[in-house]
Write an enzyme that holds these catalytic residues in place. Structure first.
Site, PDB file in Angstrom:
ATOM      1  N   HIS A 101      43.732  43.900  30.411  1.00 30.58           N
ATOM      2  CA  HIS A 101      45.087  44.865  30.813  1.00 30.58           C
ATOM      3  C   HIS A 101      45.938  45.638  29.671  1.00 30.58           C
ATOM      4  CE1 HIS A 101      44.535  40.122  31.439  1.00 30.58           C
ATOM      5  NE2 HIS A 101      45.540  40.200  32.019  1.00 30.58           N
ATOM      6  N   ASP A 104      46.947  44.958  26.723  1.00 28.70           N
ATOM      7  CA  ASP A 104      46.585  44.006  25.948  1.00 28.70           C
ATOM      8  C   ASP A 104      46.103  45.438  24.792  1.00 28.70           C
ATOM      9  OD1 ASP A 104      45.826  41.822  27.741  1.00 28.70           O
ATOM     10  OD2 ASP A 104      44.085  42.137  28.432  1.00 28.70           O
ATOM     11  N   ASP A 296      35.558  34.813  36.601  1.00 27.17           N
ATOM     12  CA  ASP A 296      36.040  34.831  35.666  1.00 27.17           C
ATOM     13  C   ASP A 296      35.481  33.440  34.612  1.00 27.17           C
ATOM     14  OD1 ASP A 296      37.455  37.468  35.074  1.00 27.17           O
ATOM     15  OD2 ASP A 296      39.553  36.069  35.401  1.00 27.17           O
ATOM     16  N   ASP A 307      45.719  25.505  33.573  1.00 22.18           N
ATOM     17  CA  ASP A 307      44.605  26.187  33.138  1.00 22.18           C
ATOM     18  C   ASP A 307      44.417  26.394  31.690  1.00 22.18           C
ATOM     19  OD1 ASP A 307      43.098  28.265  34.682  1.00 22.18           O
ATOM     20  OD2 ASP A 307      44.871  29.881  34.146  1.00 22.18           O
ATOM     21  N   ASP A 309      41.603  27.307  30.352  1.00 24.05           N
ATOM     22  CA  ASP A 309      40.863  28.753  29.902  1.00 24.05           C
ATOM     23  C   ASP A 309      39.802  28.039  29.317  1.00 24.05           C
ATOM     24  OD1 ASP A 309      42.228  30.565  31.888  1.00 24.05           O
ATOM     25  OD2 ASP A 309      42.877  31.427  30.805  1.00 24.05           O
TER      26      ASP A 309
HETATM   27  C1  XUL Z   1      44.882  33.956  34.774  1.00 20.81           C
HETATM   28  C2  XUL Z   1      44.495  35.233  34.551  1.00 20.81           C
HETATM   29  C3  XUL Z   1      44.301  36.382  34.613  1.00 20.81           C
HETATM   30  C4  XUL Z   1      43.421  37.339  34.786  1.00 20.81           C
HETATM   31  C5  XUL Z   1      43.592  38.279  34.616  1.00 20.81           C
HETATM   32  O1  XUL Z   1      44.929  33.197  35.271  1.00 20.81           O
HETATM   33  O2  XUL Z   1      43.097  34.620  34.639  1.00 20.81           O
HETATM   34  O3  XUL Z   1      43.815  36.478  33.107  1.00 20.81           O
HETATM   35  O4  XUL Z   1      42.403  37.080  34.806  1.00 20.81           O
HETATM   36  O5  XUL Z   1      45.198  39.087  35.064  1.00 20.81           O
HETATM   37 CO    CO Z   2      41.370  35.154  35.453  1.00 19.96          CO
END
Ligand code: XUL
Ligand code: CO
Length: 438
Positions: A101, A104, A296, A307, A309
């Site tokens: 981003h 970032d 992703d 989320d 992650d």
């Molecule tokens: C948020 C997410 C973000 C996108 C990019 O849930 O996945 O990090 O991948 O903005």
């Molecule tokens: Co993402």
């Protein structure tokens, strides 16, 4: 420039028997799978935000990890230190791409003109590193959700001034993506949604998001961006309801606004599961619509409703993911580890071990998906299941030639249909187990 991850060697493939935490057990970059080396099947990317910025802060607690990399946080010195750390990390772990981003990369200034200047400076430095290492950019994006100005969304904001700031960020992030040779450009609709319909003109907001995307596509093409734009669907979080809920919703949106020639989808595992689907479901929906662009790669925790992650370790899911990718003929993008080590995993070793886990999981997924396809029993069963559409009235239906009267006459002549055949789910699941563990 001093080494940052001292004591951590180049990560190498040592094979499944290895007990070395800092070695790959399954990811063997040059191993040929279905005629192609693993590294080509699996263009892995590092997410700048998680790996270099996220230090474990959550809503209940402060950071646990030190991601200062020897510099004062939120300075341009820190921005450069992150570049140094990022490139050393990617080289040591052997991944060829990164995603970013705009914010970032550098701390955002009060004046966007100064932010632009900082972005130019840091990307000059990144470009030098890219040229020296051969590491490439997978995709870029603009963060249009963290700054308070985006509290009501970016393209969907009620404020035209905020819309313009979003446009300015997209414009710059696109220019940087082109400058860094990125393969793609992502729109994740961070706050493109609503909290209550009592204050929301849903139609107007969706029209405006589409207008922003149209502007971006037109501008991108005008500055030579030849890659794909991607929408990254997510049903909720941070907003109660997000417009790009899941793959099917996003595809409908892209088609409704004529954006489907420029855009594909970036499917995130944990977003699909938040939408109540499996990861494979959203990949399948994307694939059969010719919209599977990039991934992703992460996973959620099915006991939690948010989320998380996490770095992927579920080999079943990775296998089904790679099954879809192989059937799709590969990705135009790649596999971005939009994943973070757990908050108590705060050391440099944890950063490496996280990527080793994720890359090994997807390598296993690739090997097992290829084996599933070569085994052929699942594909053969599915083909056979629809055999009645290959002859007689079935062939006429599938060919689009049959009328309602004709189908009805067929039913009347039969009096009652035969049973449609067993779905044999349990048999198929045991085939999958056999391929995975046999
Ligand atoms: C948020 C997410 C973000 C996108 C990019 O849930 O996945 O990090 O991948 O903005
Ligand atoms: Co993402």
């Amino acid at each position: 420039m001093a080494e940052i991850f001292t004591g951590i060697p180049q990560i190498r493939y040592e094979g499944p028997q290895s007990k070395n935490a800092l070695a790959f057990k399954f990811y063997d970059a040059n191993r040929i799978v279905l005629g192609k080396p693993m590294r080509e099947h699996l263009p892995f990317a590092m997410a700048w935000w998680h790996n270099l910025c996220n230090a474990g802060k959550d809503i209940f607690g402060d950071p646990t990890a030190d991601k200062s990399f020897g510099a004062q946080k939120d300075t341009m010195e820190h921005a450069r230190a992150k570049v140094d750390a990022g490139f050393e990390f990617m080289q040591k772990v052997g991944i060829e791409y990164f995603c970013f981003h705009d914010n970032d990369l550098v701390p955002e200034a009060d004046d966007i003109n100064e932010t632009y200047r900082r972005l130019d400076e840091i990307t000059d430095y990144m470009l030098e590193k890219m040229q020296a290492t051969g590491i490439k950019c997978l995709w870029g994006t603009a963060n249009m959700f963290s700054n308070p100005r985006f509290m009501n969304g970016a393209g969907s904001s009620n404020s035209a001034e905020v819309f313009c700031f979003a446009a300015a960020q997209v414009k710059k992030a696109l220019e940087l993506t082109v400058k860094l040779g990125g393969r793609g450009y992502v729109f994740w609709g961070g706050r493109e949604g609503y909290e209550t319909l009592l204050n929301t003109d849903m139609k107007f907001e969706q029209d405006n998001i589409a207008r922003l995307m149209r502007m971006a596509a037109d501008y991108g093409r005008s500055i030579g961006f030849a890659g794909d734009f991607y929408i990254e669907p997510k049903p909720k979080e941070p907003m109660k309801h997000q417009y790009d809920y899941d793959a099917a919703t996003a595809i409908g949106f892209l088609r409704a606004y004529g954006l489907d020639k420029d855009f594909k989808l970036n499917v995130e595992a944990n977003h699909a599961t938040l939408a109540g689907h499996t990861f494979q479901h959203d990949l399948r929906v994307s694939r059969i619509n010719g919209m599977l662009g990039s991934i992703d790669a992460n996973q959620g925790d099915l006991l939690l409703g948010w989320d998380t992650d996490e770095f992927p370790f579920d080999v079943y899911d990775a296998t089904m993911c790679l099954y879809e990718v192989l059937k799709s003929g590969g990705l135009t993008g790649g596999f971005n580890f939009d994943a973070k080590a757990r908050r108590p995993s705060y050391t440099y070793e944890d950063m490496f071990e996280s990527f080793i886990l994720g890359m090994d999981t997807f390598a296993l997924g690739l090997i097992k998906a290829a084996a599933l396809i070569e085994d052929g029993r699942v594909d053969a069963f599915v083909k056979e299941r629809y055999a009645s559409y290959r002859e007689g009235i079935g062939a006429r239906i599938a060919g689009g030639d049959a009328t309602l009267e004709e189908c009805a006459a067929n039913a009347l002549a039969l009096k009652a249909p035969a049973m449609p055949g067993s779905g044999r789910q349990e048999y198929l699941e045991s085939v999958v187990n056999g391929v995975l563990f046999g």
